[in-house]
Design a protein around this motif. Structure first.
Motif: not given
Lengths: 331, 730
Positions: B666, B719, B660, B603, A311, B601, A230-237, B411-412, A330-331, B639, B596, B663, A228, A240
């Motif tokens: 998002d 976040p 950041k 969305k 996190l 996070v 915890v990502r700040h948005g999508s993409g390859p980065e 949690s959302v 969660g997400f 971002f 969340d 994409r 799992y 967290l």
């Protein structure tokens, strides 16, 4: 970028020979997704690149009596689709999480495991330890380590797959230059990594000429596993924080567990406290939550990154729930 | 004769339709050449050395070793001994060489001795800045309903008598322009002539900027830019790098390419000022803001100016208002115009406060915005209309819950937010030349540029509409400074400027053609019209000749006619109640988010943008412009930020890998509604570039606040900041 020699051997032994040459700084080139950027920034300035991607013996994914063997030059995209890896959803989760078709198609397993830290001080040329850690503690460490950060190393290990593979008990095959022929040894993947004490050390134990050729994952035995992030948005980065769980479940109770957290320490961070708390108990919201809290009990955040403690606890909880096929909430 | 004013709504054949870009294919298959793609034979590459210190003076600079490196052809200092460096990453010297590798080695061989000085880069903390003596007053102004009262006493009374009074803190960090194509050019020198393939928003305005410093006159410099990989307000000038590239090409006699590296781009070539605000606000029980008392601050770099007072509070104009502005001088590069200068920050740091009025009173944010529309001036009915449309598209009433009271799924939590905006968008000066060839070919020439917004297509559509042709029959020639001059593309001024000059040029050319064709049709030119590829007697489809046949009457030389729009020159702008272009728009946006609460996070679920832009020329690219603005808004709301290291003064995330951006995964669902009642259509063409990028920050922040019941004070809403807001008291 500085001029460099380029070699493209076809055998592992040949590669090790080329890497071991003592008159020149050498680097292993695989997918190049990390190394090329570092060379362009002149953070890494090798005199010779040895491309291992064209070595046939390092490309295959195969099965032996001990488990599944993955060549270090196998591409992430090939791993994501491979039938031998379907029992290991924690690996698939991490590859999906990388979330860039280009990276998935270009990156190799070995390169992924050995990519350099993303620490922005390191990347701007301040050295791996960034002035003995001072740049981080006095500067901005919002993405830096919350564990094992009392020494000069404050960066976090960058690998997305290492937590999953360590939790699955993976080992690595390393080839080294020998007196006459190349020598081979096998080590647990976790022992590949280290927390450097000074600028002469890297974040892994490989010495000059050593090449990781394969990764071995033991056969699963009623193993539930998941990653799992915890990502700040999508993409390859990088996420967290990320966590991988591998759980052996018998009759509804956990018999054995391994929990490894990524992006929180200079090495992938294994929490035996979290794992042990699960043994003999069922997986549910309460046990997962407790494991998450135990995993961060010893965290030592820097001035800017206390949020990562929360996190990490959540990532552990959700990795466990996800492995057990339960909703994460969660997400 | 043909009439210059636009056809009545509903009667145009092309205007307002859905049209693909005429350069879409070229962009998709890669045949479109950007400045970066121009590679003349025998070209040198150039790159600059950046200063690693945020504040320093140059004690000594030695370029000799660099000059002697193999493969290095030229070295140009940009700074000299004694010069002060005022931000990290400022450019110090340029090396041109045969290969990138040779240039890199040349740069590494430059020896510079710095005397490092104290720096200051923290724009968030006004007290710290005051203590460091880097602030400067940037205006204060007070407006009271009871003009003669003492301001302090009057504000005290207003706050005491209000149904609700609260203090809020709001902010938005500096962001950069992040042009995908970095700033720079490829220059070719031929004798005393120079061609600069410059990545620019200002084709007509840049030759003179390049010519003077390199000892030429503007007539000897041609700027060429067919395509540009992003500008957003940062590419109006040739800049030091554009001049240096030209100089290197002159000095070496060889073509030179000099584009900034990504980190140099972020550190030097454009950023948007920050805005932070503390406000005390009073409102009546219905959420009408009776008093606003604020202090705001921020930085635009070394000169230290905050966002303009004019946008505090944004769009709304409460009856009693006091605002104090303070600028902070930081060791960061100078800001540049960023899409709708001042407005996105003003909106983000004040319409969040208006939303907090709803939060504190437990009211529906929609009702509070509606209640305060009486203070926005003449456009209030349009806002009200647009709010209704947006609410319907968002299903606002059904989804609304009071702040923080929406229930939780795991949690959302989810929430709604809105914001409103305004912009000018009137035309810039523009000239166009339209040619009709004897074989029927049509060309239009403007020294304008297409930033990727569809300007080229818009010009073609206007010509085709005017001449009764298909879009494909028109050849649009822009991107070259030798063409009739047209203004820089900024501030949403382009579409008005180019459509007015183009319409006038094409109409004038058509009228010359009609004069020539009239005898053939045995009619007066005044009776003729160009429709459907024919010239015909007005309203009589039976008496016509084809376009090609008509052009056969032209003779040997093509028809050529000019059209112009010049601000401050009087045109019959209100002829018969009609006009070609106008200025001033409204706009309403709504956001729906999920948060969340365990990870912080956010969305995007849905984003609704309702926008008026006068008369729409190309519905498809107009909508695309708003999609792009929404995504850019989501970027700065959730971002992107420039992260400055207070200890070293370095911009630490100045790479795409660390800076950041969202994409497509998002952005959630984006719904665009173009608001074009006849009353708006009849105003003519109005620019669209800026307005839709203004509201997203406040709308999204308000949605997050509605979800959580707590305000995340500063954008971007990361976040980390969400978790800190949840665990904090606010």
């Amino acid at each position: 970028m500085k001029p460099f020699e380029y070699a493209a051997p076809r055998t592992e032994a040949e590669a090790v020979g080329l890497l071991a040459a003592d008159h020149v700084e050498t680097e292993v080139l695989a997918g190049g997704t990390d190394l090329i950027g570092l060379m362009k920034q002149m953070v890494v300035t090798p005199g010779r690149l040895v491309n291992v991607k064209e070595i046939p013996s390092m490309q295959a994914i195969s099965e032996t009596s001990d488990g599944v063997v993955i060549g270090a030059a196998a591409r992430l995209e090939d791993m994501a689709e491979h039938r031998l890896l379907t029992p290991f959803s924690s690996i698939g989760d991490a590859i999906v999480g990388i979330d860039s078709q280009q990276w998935q198609a270009q990156s190799t397993l070995g390169g992924e495991l050995l990519q350099r830290p993303r620490c922005w001080y390191f990347r701007s040329g301040a050295g791996l330890l960034a002035a003995n850690g001072k740049r981080v503690t006095e500067g901005d460490g919002r993405f830096h380590a919350i564990f094992a950060n009392s020494g000069p190393a404050k960066f976090v290990n960058a690998s997305r797959l290492a937590p999953a593979l360590i939790a699955l008990g993976a080992s690595i095959r390393i080839m080294s230059p020998g007196k006459e022929d190349a020598e081979v040894q096998t080590l647990p993947l976790a022992s590949l990594y280290r927390t450097p004490r000074d600028e002469s050390q890297r974040e892994n134990i490989l010495s000059k000429g050593q090449l990781v050729t394969h990764v071995l994952i033991p056969h699963p035995q009623s193993l539930a596993n998941a990653t799992y992030e915890v990502r700040h948005g999508s993409g390859p980065e990088a996420p967290l924080v990320a966590a991988s769980a591998a759980l052996q479940v018998q009759a509804g109770l956990v018999a054995k567990a391994r929990i490894v957290i990524g992006q929180v320490a200079p090495q992938p961070w294994e929490s035996s406290e979290a794992a042990e708390s699960l043994v003999g108990r069922p997986i549910d919201l309460v046990t997962a939550e407790q494991a998450g809290q135990l995993a961060v009990a010893a965290a030592s955040p820097l001035k800017d990154n206390a949020y990562k403690v929360q996190l990490a606890a959540v990532a552990v909880k959700r990795a466990i729930l996800k492995a057990a096929g339960l909703p994460t909430g969660g997400f | 004769m043909a009439e210059v004013f636009w056809p009545p709504q509903g009667s145009a054949s092309l205007l307002g339709g859905e049209h693909n870009r005429i350069d879409g294919l070229a962009k998709c298959i890669g045949s479109a050449k950007y400045a970066y793609d121009v590679v003349p034979d025998n070209m040198l590459v150039a790159s600059a050395l950046s200063c690693p210190h945020a504040h320093a003076t140059i004690r000594a600079i030695d370029l000799n070793a660099a000059r002697n490196m193999a493969g290095v052809v030229a070295v140009e200092p940009l700074k000299k001994e004694g010069d002060e460096i005022r931000w990290e990453g400022d450019l110090v010297a340029v090396v041109a060489g045969e290969t990138e590798a040779a240039v890199a080695e040349g740069l590494a061989a430059i020896k510079i001795e710095y005397e490092v000085l104290d720096h200051f880069v923290d724009d968030t903390d006004l007290d710290a800045a005051t203590e460091a003596n880097v602030t400067r007053p940037a205006g204060r102004n007070t407006q009271l309903q009871n003009r003669d009262e003492d301001a302090d006493q009057e504000f005290e009374r207003l706050f005491n008598e209000a149904a609700v009074t609260f203090e809020g803190h709001y902010g938005i960090n500096v962001i950069t322009h992040m042009c995908l194509e970095t700033h720079g050019s490829t220059c070719e020198s031929q004798g005393d002539k120079l061609v600069s393939h410059l990545s620019t928003q200002n084709v007509s305005g840049t030759p003179g900027q390049i010519a003077g410093p390199i000892g030429l006159t503007a007539q000897d410099v041609t700027v060429h830019c067919d395509y540009i990989g992003g500008g957003f307000g940062s590419k109006f000038a040739a800049d030091a790098w554009g001049v240096t590239c030209a100089q290197l090409a002159r000095n070496t006699g060889r073509p030179v390419k000099y584009m900034l590296t990504r980190s140099q781009e972020l550190k030097n070539a454009g950023n948007r000022p920050s805005g932070f605000l503390r406000a005390k606000i009073a409102a009546d029980k219905d959420g009408f803001v009776t008093a606003w008392d604020s202090a705001h601050w921020g930085t635009n770099g070394t000169s230290g100016a905050p966002v303009s007072q004019g946008v505090i509070p944004y769009v709304f104009n409460p009856p009693n208002r006091r605002r104090v502005a303070t600028g902070i001088r930081t060791n960061t590069s100078p800001a540049r115009a960023w899409r709708a200068p001042n407005h996105p920050q003003g909106c983000a740091i004040t319409q969040t406060a208006y939303d907090d009025v709803a939060r504190h009173l437990g009211l529906d944010s929609y009702d509070v915005f509606l209640r305060n529309l009486s203070t926005v001036g003449e456009r209030a009915p349009i806002y009200e209309d647009q709010m209704k449309l947006a609410a319907k598209l968002m299903d606002w009433k059904a989804k609304w819950h009071p702040h923080g009271k929406g229930g939780q799924d795991g949690s959302v939590v989810s929430g709604l937010g809105m914001a409103i905006h305004t912009w000018g968008g009137g035309p810039h000066a523009s000239r166009a030349t339209c040619k009709i060839h004897p074989d029927g070919g049509v060309e239009i020439f403007l020294g304008s540029q297409d930033l990727g917004t569809g300007t080229r297509t818009v010009i073609g559509l206007v010509v085709a509409e005017t001449l009764g042709l298909e879009l494909e029959q028109v050849s649009v020639q822009i991107g070259l400074s030798e063409y009739p001059s047209s203004g820089p593309s900024g501030g949403s001024t382009t579409v008005g400027g180019v459509s007015e000059s183009t319409r006038r040029a094409a109409t004038a050319a058509l009228n010359l053609l009609l004069t020539k064709v009239a005898p053939r049709l045995e009619a007066d030119a005044n009776q003729l019209e160009a429709v459907g590829g024919k010239i015909q007697i007005q309203g009589n489809q039976n008496r016509n000749i084809s376009w090609k046949e008509a052009c056969g009457q032209i003779g040997i030389s093509p028809i050529e006619a000019q059209g112009e729009y010049a601000p401050r020159v009087t045109y019959p702008r209100n002829y018969d109640g009609k006009r070609l272009t106008d200025n001033g728009v409204a706009g309403v946006q709504m956001a729906e988010v999920a948060v969340d609460t365990e990870t912080g996070v956010v969305k995007m679920k849905k984003f609704v943008a309702v926008q008026d832009i006068g008369l729409i020329i190309n519905r498809k690219t107009a909508r695309s412009q708003i999609y792009g603005a929404a995504i850019m808004g989501i970027a700065y709301a959730l971002f992107e930020e420039r992260i400055m290291d207070k200890a070293t003064g370095a911009f630490v995330n100045a790479e795409l890998a660390d800076y950041k951006l969202p994409r497509l995964g998002d952005t959630g669902e984006i719904v665009v509604e173009l608001y074009e009642p006849e009353s708006e259509y009849n105003r003519g063409v109005i620019g669209l570039g800026e307005p839709p990028v203004i509201s997203p920050g406040a709308a999204i922040s308000n949605a997050v606040c509605n979800a959580l019941g707590k305000r995340v004070s500063v954008l971007p809403i990361t976040p980390q900041r969400v978790l800190e807001a949840i665990s904090g008291g606010a």
